[in-house]
Write an enzyme that holds these catalytic residues in place. Structure first.
Site, short mmCIF file in Angstrom:
data_model
loop_
_atom_site.label_atom_id
_atom_site.label_comp_id
_atom_site.label_asym_id
_atom_site.label_seq_id
_atom_site.Cartn_x
_atom_site.Cartn_y
_atom_site.Cartn_z
N CYS A 24 0.21 3.00 -4.20
CA CYS A 24 -1.17 4.24 -4.78
C CYS A 24 0.22 5.17 -4.29
O CYS A 24 0.50 5.09 -3.48
CB CYS A 24 -2.18 3.80 -4.11
SG CYS A 24 -3.79 3.03 -4.59
N HIS A 82 1.05 -1.29 -0.27
CA HIS A 82 0.21 0.14 -0.05
C HIS A 82 0.84 1.26 -0.03
O HIS A 82 1.52 1.33 0.38
CB HIS A 82 -1.03 0.29 1.60
CG HIS A 82 -1.87 -0.67 1.29
ND1 HIS A 82 -2.88 -0.66 0.85
CD2 HIS A 82 -2.45 -1.98 1.78
CE1 HIS A 82 -3.89 -1.77 0.43
NE2 HIS A 82 -3.07 -2.61 1.84
#
Length: 434
Positions: free
Chosen positions: A298, A248
């Site tokens: 991301c 992440h």
């Protein structure tokens, strides 16, 4: 070189790189004026025979309209007829016109008139004597003189960018950090499909002759420890180093490289700190060598809905209803950094030369991942490397990845745009085993 001949070279580049022995044609290419000896010396520095062949074919495209037919002549003269015929069959008939000889205009020679010695003496007495006018030491300017500037002496201009040396065996270390299962307190979801990405990249970089080490589900301090250990390795016998992080991510304030990746404990490491571990100051044995970072995470929480495009552009049907993101909202504070990070955040570092950071998405936006087939970015990167590493340099292949991923659409509307921060000084061609 004419565009049609460039296309013939590009279509047959794989065969030329694989089968041509460039050393056989070097002298002939100099003899025929296609290259200078300095240019050939630069091509020889490209590395292995295949690297030299690749550099030669690429530079041929810059050498004028006569380069292609003269190259064919060289191949025939050294007995590489199969390659010459392959190129000849793919190109229109070529007729080399001999260079137009320069017409020399010679002055008409006329005999000098014969004079009487007495007449000459009389003429001398009649001629008035004037003071000698000495030429000025500073010639008056003229339009012609001002517009023609001689080329300054010194280093010859380079007609091509050099390539990194990439022939060590193994080529170097490749560290893959694959974070899938996150602590419940972190509030981060399981990254289903990331193991698919990890397996693909492990196989791919092994096939590119890297020593690959995979570490799974690392906390923030463990990520730092793994990078620190990698920076302390002796890389002097290797030519390159690769770090791949699947996790992440989020958007953070930065001065050089945007973004950050999360450990499974919910604490992040900024990408610019990650690159610092391997820069010229902290890892001397990698000075002057390429350091590559691939970040599948991301860059922020924004979702890109794209814009209306020309109907001539073809859209891919890639992207499904189950696609997930690796996004975490932006954090502008340093709450997730320990006190030990403060000195590293403030120290002044040298320019990050020889570093390339490839991001799966544009800073600030989400990165899409299919739970079954893995992330769009890694799936495309793996395929592009498989199909093109034989002939193309890394930056060119990353542009292919950018284009292909940009064609995908998640949930029917959301887009993704990969990109990279490139501080490489030379072209980078991977080793291949074909």
């Amino acid at each position: 070189m004419e565009e049609r001949h460039k296309k013939v070279l590009q279509r047959n580049r794989i065969n030329l790189v694989k089968d041509m022995d460039p050393a056989d044609v070097f002298d002939l290419l100099i003899e025929k004026g296609v290259f200078t000896s300095d240019m050939i010396d630069e091509i020889k520095q490209a590395g292995t025979k295949r690297d030299q062949a690749r550099e030669l074919v690429r530079d041929l495209e810059t050498r004028g309209s006569r380069a292609f037919p003269l190259f064919l002549e060289c191949l025939h003269e050294v007995g590489q007829h199969d390659l010459a015929n392959l190129l000849q069959n793919g190109a229109p008939a070529i007729h080399l016109q001999p260079a137009t000889p320069t017409q020399v205009v010679r002055p008409t020679v006329r005999p000098l008139p014969v004079s009487n010695p007495m007449d000459i003496e009389r003429q001398r007495k009649d001629v008035p004597i004037y003071p000698i006018q000495r030429p000025s030491t500073s010639p008056s300017p003229s339009p012609e003189r001002d517009s023609i500037r001689p080329r300054p002496l010194g280093r010859p201009r380079r007609d091509s960018i050099q390539s990194y040396k990439m022939d060590a065996s193994p080529c170097g270390y490749c560290l893959i950090i694959n974070n899938v299962l996150f602590d419940s307190e972190s509030g981060l979801s399981k990254r289903t499909g990331s193991n698919v990405d990890c397996d693909k990249l492990e196989r791919r970089f092994k096939s590119l002759n890297f020593y690959v080490e995979v570490k799974t589900n690392l906390k923030q301090r463990q990520i730092k420890h793994a990078l620190g250990a990698l920076s302390k390795e002796d890389h002097s016998q290797y030519d390159c180093c690769v770090v791949i992080i699947l996790s992440h991510g989020t958007e953070v304030s930065h001065s050089r490289f945007p973004g950050a990746v999360y450990g499974v404990d919910g604490l992040y490491v900024p990408v610019q700190h990650i690159t610092n571990y391997l820069n010229g100051q902290h890892c001397p044995s990698l000075q002057g060598k390429p350091k590559l970072f691939f970040i599948q995470a991301c860059g922020g929480g924004e979702k890109d809905i794209g814009f209306e495009m020309s109907p001539d552009e073809e859209l891919s049907s890639k992207g499904g209803i189950d696609d997930q993101t690796d996004a975490i909202p932006m954090s502008s504070s340093s709450d997730s950094l320990s006190m030990s990070d403060e000195p590293d955040a403030k120290v002044t570092l040298p320019t990050p030369s020889d570093i390339l950071v490839s991001y799966s998405t544009f800073p600030g936006f989400v990165s899409w991942r299919d739970p079954k087939s893995g992330s769009w970015y890694v799936e495309t990167l793996d395929r592009v490397l498989e199909e093109n590493a034989d002939t193309d340099d890394l930056v060119t292949m990353l542009m292919m990845v950018n284009h292909e991923v940009s064609q995908n659409a998640a949930l029917g509307c959301f887009k993704q745009m990969p990109g990279s921060f490139n501080f490489l000084r030379k072209l980078l061609y991977f080793q291949t085993r074909s």
